[in-house]
Write an enzyme that holds these catalytic residues in place. Sequence first.
Site, PDB file in Angstrom:
ATOM      1  CG  ASP A   9      -2.400  -8.517  -1.958  1.00 43.98           C
ATOM      2  OD1 ASP A   9      -1.182  -8.371  -1.905  1.00 43.98           O
ATOM      3  OD2 ASP A   9      -2.959  -9.327  -2.717  1.00 43.98           O
TER       4      ASP A   9
ATOM      5  CE1 TYR B 153      -7.073 -16.626  -7.942  1.00 52.65           C
ATOM      6  CE2 TYR B 153      -7.234 -17.984  -5.982  1.00 52.65           C
ATOM      7  CZ  TYR B 153      -7.113 -16.750  -6.563  1.00 52.65           C
ATOM      8  OH  TYR B 153      -7.036 -15.634  -5.769  1.00 52.65           O
TER       9      TYR B 153
END
Length: 612
Positions: free
Chosen positions: A208, A539
């Site tokens: 991002d 994760y």
Amino acid sequence: MADSKDDSTYVPLLSERYSGIPESLLEKAQQAKAHALSVTTETQSTKQRSPVYPPGVERRVFDEAVNELRDQLGADHVTLNNQPLKDGWYMEHPNTHDMMYVLDQDELVPSAMVYPGSTEEVQQVVRWANKYHIPIFPISMGRNFGYGGAAPRVRGSVLVDLGRRMNKILDINPDDYTCLVEPGVSFFALYDEVKRRGYNHLWIDTPDVGGGSVIGNTVDRGVGYTPYGDHWAVHSGLEVVLPTAEVIRTGMGALPGNNTVLSTNPFLRMQWQAFPYGFGPYSDGIFSQSNYGIVTKMGMALMPNPGGFESFAYTFPKEEDLTQLIEIIRPLRISNILENAAQLRHVIQSIAVLGKPRSTYYKGEGAIPIDIIHKAVSETALGDHTWIYFGMSYGPPHIRKYKLDIIDAEFNKVPGAQRIDPTTLSPDEYFWARDKIASGTPDVQELRWVQWVPNGAHIAFSPVSPIRGADATRLIEMARRRHDEFGIDLLPAFIVGLREMHLIVEIVFDRTDGARRKAALDCLRAMIDDAAAYGYGEYRTHLVLMDQIAGTYNWNDGALMKFNEKLKDALDPNGILAPGRCGIWPRKYRGRGWEMTRESGESSQGNGVAAD
Ligand code: ADP
């Protein structure tokens, strides 16, 4: 253009500093800095700090060790962390601590920072650490924000800041579509270099925000948004300095003469990045999310320019649409009609990413009421909605049309679905930031939501689940319950991989406010336990949450962690490399209360280390 470092519009350029911003993003970065400063109420600390020492190392021995390292690397390349801590902002980030601290600012700090200039110098540092039993912690760029930034897990570790002097792009191969980089190469830098060389047939993939390093992001299993967004999956070949200072090259790099771009034989030059596995056990895996080695070079596959791309966004009106939508997304994503790790974001994100603080909309206590968000978004070009899906279709127009027609028919099964017409959106709409990122062009717009509160910092809760409506709903409801309990705004987005999705919930908090830091951490810990009770695991995570999360992966009496510890003790007998990272503690720290949990009272420090 500003040229003074004291100037509030100054932003370091890539041409002057390896961690700088490309010219093309300078204006946007200047705006981001002004914006960050405008909501910073904290005056920078000038508090003198006591020196910090590594655990188990006497002050006299440490001073002697530092002098020895200065003799080896040069005095300029070893600095003590004894100055007041300055948080800075994204483009001028510190390597002295986690700029987005959730504990005390001075808790997770190194004793010193060292700057090796080559793989050989990294080996020297590792030998030195073994000689004095000093814990070291490697970083590439140190912009791992939301996960600990540049900070080490063990207070007083020596930070090995690789990026500052090891930041070369060693190779970009325009025929094989691969590259080979050193730790200090950012996504900004790789993108700029591909463009500078005129390789328009090559695309990179970017997260991002593009200021992180390709290596740091990849070894921490970060993601981007083109079809090559799973960075670990597309890396190819590592050079690693082991905790006992030997160097290995993985994959085809283990063939002598085959592993360097400096090879004079053009046939040999090509092979390291062409095939990731080589022969024998695939050892790369143990060097990601671990503390088993220091990565000094990494290869990566680059994506071919698909010959066209088209962003699309759809809005959906109701909270309950989530279940149906996720069921629609799953088969489309698995069959690659939806081709990238796309984002399904909640309406509150549509408001937060405008960059105005929440106080613009609401000054009350507790989580912001949703009707206020709906009212605010109704006045934007997106119109009222609850969920918004950002995706991209790749290829020439006729290929895109085939896929986009299917997507349109499927998404329109949700009553009230609306396709956003991009021609109605102004150039600074967030849609265009997603358009850039999904086509491999780094950007900085994502920074804006961090200003949702003054002195904004963020930490993510990111559980993985199957792409099922029921899972999505269960996770959101659980997260909402906990956010309401702790009076925190829920900022959720689903990132849909191929056969799984990550729910990313970013908690944004005022880092100068101890009570808000505690609320953020308590909320995170509660959500991790709740998720584990349902069978979901995270994760990736922040340093302070690693022990708790590693503890949830405990099938068969913690068999996986026992295996990880066995590897750790074999590879790192003195326990010098990043102790505690990802919950893996070396023998000399184990059983001494180093694990950080709610029960430990959030203390990051244990009860010393075992004598040698
Ligand atoms: P970024 O490059 O995104 O700014 P960092 O440099 O902060 O990220 O790296 C993220 C994490 O990954 C670090 O905290 C560190 O534990 C690990 N890491 C980074 N670079 C290396 C490396 N070259 N070798 C081993 N581990 C690394």
